[in-house]
Structure formats: C-alpha cells, structure tokens
Design a protein around this motif. Structure first.
Motif, PDB file in Angstrom:
ATOM      1  N   LEU A 124       0.832  -1.214   0.000  1.00  0.00           N
ATOM      2  CA  LEU A 124       0.000   0.000   0.000  1.00  0.00           C
ATOM      3  C   LEU A 124       0.860   1.256   0.000  1.00  0.00           C
ATOM      4  N   ALA A 125       1.979   1.232   0.701  1.00  0.00           N
ATOM      5  CA  ALA A 125       2.894   2.379   0.677  1.00  0.00           C
ATOM      6  C   ALA A 125       3.452   2.583  -0.732  1.00  0.00           C
ATOM      7  N   ALA A 126       3.818   1.492  -1.389  1.00  0.00           N
ATOM      8  CA  ALA A 126       4.318   1.599  -2.769  1.00  0.00           C
ATOM      9  C   ALA A 126       3.219   2.134  -3.684  1.00  0.00           C
ATOM     10  N   GLU A 127       2.010   1.679  -3.482  1.00  0.00           N
ATOM     11  CA  GLU A 127       0.879   2.160  -4.288  1.00  0.00           C
ATOM     12  C   GLU A 127       0.676   3.655  -4.072  1.00  0.00           C
TER      13      GLU A 127
ATOM     14  N   LEU B  45      13.827   5.108  -0.019  1.00  0.00           N
ATOM     15  CA  LEU B  45      12.476   4.573   0.210  1.00  0.00           C
ATOM     16  C   LEU B  45      12.420   3.084  -0.141  1.00  0.00           C
ATOM     17  N   ARG B  46      13.025   2.715  -1.256  1.00  0.00           N
ATOM     18  CA  ARG B  46      13.052   1.312  -1.660  1.00  0.00           C
ATOM     19  C   ARG B  46      13.731   0.456  -0.588  1.00  0.00           C
ATOM     20  N   ARG B  47      14.898   0.905  -0.128  1.00  0.00           N
ATOM     21  CA  ARG B  47      15.618   0.148   0.909  1.00  0.00           C
ATOM     22  C   ARG B  47      14.765  -0.007   2.166  1.00  0.00           C
ATOM     23  N   ARG B  48      14.120   1.073   2.583  1.00  0.00           N
ATOM     24  CA  ARG B  48      13.308   1.005   3.806  1.00  0.00           C
ATOM     25  C   ARG B  48      12.144   0.042   3.633  1.00  0.00           C
ATOM     26  N   MET B  49      11.466   0.099   2.497  1.00  0.00           N
ATOM     27  CA  MET B  49      10.348  -0.828   2.270  1.00  0.00           C
ATOM     28  C   MET B  49      10.830  -2.267   2.278  1.00  0.00           C
ATOM     29  N   LEU B  50      11.946  -2.526   1.621  1.00  0.00           N
ATOM     30  CA  LEU B  50      12.464  -3.899   1.598  1.00  0.00           C
ATOM     31  C   LEU B  50      12.928  -4.324   2.997  1.00  0.00           C
ATOM     32  N   ASP B  51      13.507  -3.406   3.749  1.00  0.00           N
ATOM     33  CA  ASP B  51      13.923  -3.720   5.122  1.00  0.00           C
ATOM     34  C   ASP B  51      12.710  -4.091   5.996  1.00  0.00           C
TER      35      ASP B  51
END
Length: 172
Positions: free
Chosen positions: A140-143, A164-170
């Motif tokens: 949902l954050a990516a959306e 942002l990508r790193r944080r989401m994957l973390d």
C-alpha cells in the motif's frame, strides 16, 4: 504502424492534454497515421482505452513476476517492480500508468480490469508472505508512492527513491 506506437501516441495525448482530449482523431494525428489506420487496430475509443489499461497491467504483472522469481516474496517483487518504474529517469512508465488510470476512470467497464488487478496485487493469500500484515502495508505504501509520483513528477530524487526502496524492503 504497430499497435504499441498507437498506444504510445494515446498516452502522449492523455499526459499532455488530459482525458477530454483523448479522441481517435487526436491519437491518429499524434501517431501520424490515418484514422482508418488507427481504426484497424482500435475500432473504438473504448477499445483503445482498454488496450492502454491492459498494457499497463500486463507490463506490471510481468515485472513483478520477474523480480519475485529472482528470490523473495511477491511483495519484494512488487516493491522492486514499482521502484524500477518509479525511479526510471524518464518517468515515462509512471506517466503510462497514470494515463491508463485516468482514461479508465470514465467508464465502469474500463475500470473493471484495473480493479481486478488492484485486488490481485493487494489482497494476497496470507500464506504467501512471512508477515502478511507488513507485506500489505508495504504494498500500500508503494501504491501511494505511485500516486504521489504521478501527481508530482520529479518530486523525489534518485537518492530519495533508493532510500524509500531500501526502507520498504527492510520492513519485509
């Protein structure tokens, strides 16, 4: 003229002039083809718009599957695919998604494939993810980032997208 070039022309009309300007005549003019040449591939505006939506969905599904197959969960693939598109220097694929969504907004029939894709992307089998709730939050954050990026092109730098990508994957 190839079908994808006609869809590219339709996206350009949508992105530059808005949904009201999307007419078969405008697309044919942008693509530098006769209206008959356009009608050969897309007999109606609805067919053209449906193809725009279908192309966006198919491209994103393929990209998610490609990233997920490299190892990891569906949501990791979703995040990687999202950032591959969002952080691309030209921004054309982000604009493509925005154009398709805008075009589909005018018709319940055209929204159906997009609604079905959204359901598939965001309502996964809980058994597919180690932490299903966190996976949902990340998707949902990516959306949401898609929406912000569509409305504010250039609002994030490459470094910000990477963080942002790193944080989401973390989080996953």
């Amino acid at each position: 003229m190839k079908r994808d070039a006609l869809l590219d022309a339709a996206e350009a009309v949508l992105c530059e002039l808005g949904s009201q300007a999307l007419t078969l005549n405008a697309v044919a003019e942008r693509a530098a083809v006769s209206k008959g040449g356009l009608l050969y591939h897309f007999p109606t505006k609805e067919a053209l718009t449906g193809a725009l939506v279908g192309r966006v969905i198919d491209e994103f599904d393929a990209l998610v599957a490609e990233h997920a197959a490299r190892g990891g969960s569906y949501t990791r693939g979703f995040v990687e695919a999202s950032f591959e598109i969002l952080a691309a220097p030209s921004g054309e694929r982000t604009a493509r998604r925005w154009a398709a969504i805008t075009a589909a907004a005018c018709s319940a029939e055209l929204r159906t494939p997009l609604s079905e894709a959204m359901h598939r992307w965001h309502h996964r089998d809980p058994g597919e993810e180690p932490d299903p709730l966190t996976a949902s939050v990340v998707r949902l954050a990516a959306e949401g980032l898609w929406e912000v990026s569509a409305q504010d092109p250039g609002g994030y730098s490459a470094e910000q997208y990477a963080a942002l990508r790193r944080r989401m994957l973390d989080l996953l």
